[in-house]
Design an enzyme around this catalytic site. Structure first.
Site, PDB file in Angstrom:
ATOM      1  CG  HIS A  60      -2.076   0.967   1.052  1.00 57.67           C
ATOM      2  ND1 HIS A  60      -1.918   2.332   1.124  1.00 57.67           N
ATOM      3  CD2 HIS A  60      -3.389   0.753   0.802  1.00 57.67           C
ATOM      4  CE1 HIS A  60      -3.085   2.914   0.926  1.00 57.67           C
ATOM      5  NE2 HIS A  60      -4.001   1.971   0.723  1.00 57.67           N
ATOM      6  NE  ARG A  90      -6.966  -5.634  -2.374  1.00 57.13           N
ATOM      7  CZ  ARG A  90      -7.321  -4.501  -1.772  1.00 57.13           C
ATOM      8  NH1 ARG A  90      -8.372  -3.812  -2.222  1.00 57.13           N
ATOM      9  NH2 ARG A  90      -6.628  -4.038  -0.762  1.00 57.13           N
TER      10      ARG A  90
END
Length: 426
Positions: A225, A363
């Site tokens: 992230h 993702r």
């Protein structure tokens, strides 16, 4: 011990699967920690939904583009088309999403999305969904949740999973027979020094599958992230600064307080940009500016982020915060089909520990909760259609599982070694 269906994990996928299994089945959910210590509770941003048929192609293309077109297209299509049903289901469980004055859903946007299609509940969407699912599960007489109960192994007989070896809260080792076992064991963040995951999520289900020759897929596809709060303090996990803040206008700056990238790039590409900038600046972090978002919206949409930063002596309405990339999500995992079945009979895998190909190599933001729920639903439906008789368990030498510390290290090493094999293309 005996049960009809054993579910390993109390995150949103395990809970949702349990709620869609037959009421006349005895369902046992075990969880390694307490029932709220799942990454589902930590999800901030939101959950994607197909808000109209007009958005199908764009939603589909955004998911593929973020995944570098390595996605399983059928899985993506199934997820998108089932999303309205899942959202309606969640609303029936009293899950609250942000709405306007007329009661219509508010939608937000995150990186790599071409449109606003994400439902949210402030900045604790995962907690809102999982908490309401847990409340509903606890009302069901046929479902039992066992906290602080760890999966140590599955029991295999003639190529079928017929039960499991588990460690009880008091440390006692038990065997349990089951018609079906569903692995919902979460991610692998506990293997990394810097991760947004709970520390106890170390890929146990994946390690056990490797041990038994159950097929895996893309286990080296690990998402970093781009924005977690940077601190010099020792912490159990990195605090996520939701992608939604960038979707609402937050900016990223280098050490000279200059923008250096498009903040809405897909996560892997943005992580690369941030890492390059940190190297160029010789710094341990970059800066994120949330003051570009109106203060009222900041406090309404992102109250927990605002509070966390304030506790760290940063007023996000007036000053930038330091952010750095950290391990966040596993796109690969235990290979499953469209019904979440693994390569072993009677064994299913759902949630982050499973790989049905939806995410590809990277993702798309806010697809994780949706994917977990959709394919948990498919698992429950497939199990319901194909009831099995419980088998008599063979003798299991439980002494092999008594040294928990050694076993946990062994499983961690197994997963890390497998990731390295995938990285080498072996």
């Amino acid at each position: 011990m005996t049960t009809d269906i054993l579910i390993v994990g109390s995150g949103c996928s395990g809970l949702y699967c349990a709620l869609h299994l037959p009421k006349d089945k005895k369902i046992t959910i075990i969880t390694k920690a307490d029932k709220k210590s799942s990454d589902s509770f930590l999800a901030q941003g939101g959950i994607c939904v197909l808000k109209s048929e007009d958005d199908y192609e764009a939603f589909f293309e955004d998911t593929l583009k973020a995944g570098h077109f390595e996605n399983d297209r059928e899985s993506v299509s199934l997820m998108i088309k089932t999303s309205p049903e899942v959202i309606a289901d969640l609303v029936s469980y009293s899950v609250e999403f942000s709405r306007d004055e007329d009661g219509n859903f508010n939608y937000t946007r995150e990186g790599a999305h071409s449109a606003s299609r994400i439902l949210f509940h402030r900045d604790i969407t995962g907690e809102e969904i999982t908490k309401k699912l847990l409340m509903r599960v606890e009302q069901e007489e046929n479902i039992t949740i066992m906290e602080n109960t760890a999966l140590l192994d599955i029991i295999e007989d003639n190529g079928s999973c017929i039960g499991a070896v588990i460690a009880m809260p008091d440390g006692k080792i038990e065997t349990v027979s089951a018609e079906y076992t569903v692995l919902a064991t979460g991610g692998i963040g506990g293997l990394y020094r810097h991760s947004t995951n709970f520390r106890h999520l170390t890929g146990d289900g994946i390690a056990i599958c490797i041990k038994h020759g159950v097929e895996l897929k893309d286990i080296n596809y690990i998402q970093i992230h781009p924005t977690t709060f940077y601190t010099e303090e020792e912490t159990d996990r990195s605090f996520l600064i939701s992608e939604s803040v960038r979707g609402e206008g937050a900016k990223l700056y280098n050490k000279d307080m200059e923008r250096f990238c498009d903040e809405l790039l897909p996560r892997d590409l943005l992580t690369e940009k941030i890492t390059e900038q940190m190297k160029k600046d010789g710094s341990k972090h970059v800066w994120e500016d949330l003051s570009t978002i109106p203060e009222a919206e900041l406090k309404n949409h992102f109250p927990n982020i605002v509070k966390y930063c304030m506790d760290k002596n940063y007023d996000v309405s007036k000053e930038c915060i330091p952010v750095v990339p950290a391990q966040h999500y596993l796109m690969g995992g235990i290979k499953v089909d469209y019904n979440s079945k693994t390569s072993m009979e009677r064994l299913y895998a759902i949630g982050e520990t499973a790989c049905n190909g939806v995410h590809g190599r990277n993702r798309l933001a806010s697809n994780s909760l949706l994917e977990s729920l959709v394919f948990a639903l498919f698992a429950a439906r497939d199990i319901t259609k194909n009831p099995k008789e419980k088998c008599t368990l063979p003798f299991v030498d439980i002494s092999a599982y008594e040294d928990r510390q050694a076993l946990e290290k062994q499983y961690k090493d197994i997963v890390l070694a497998e990731i390295e094999k995938y990285n080498k293309g072996e």
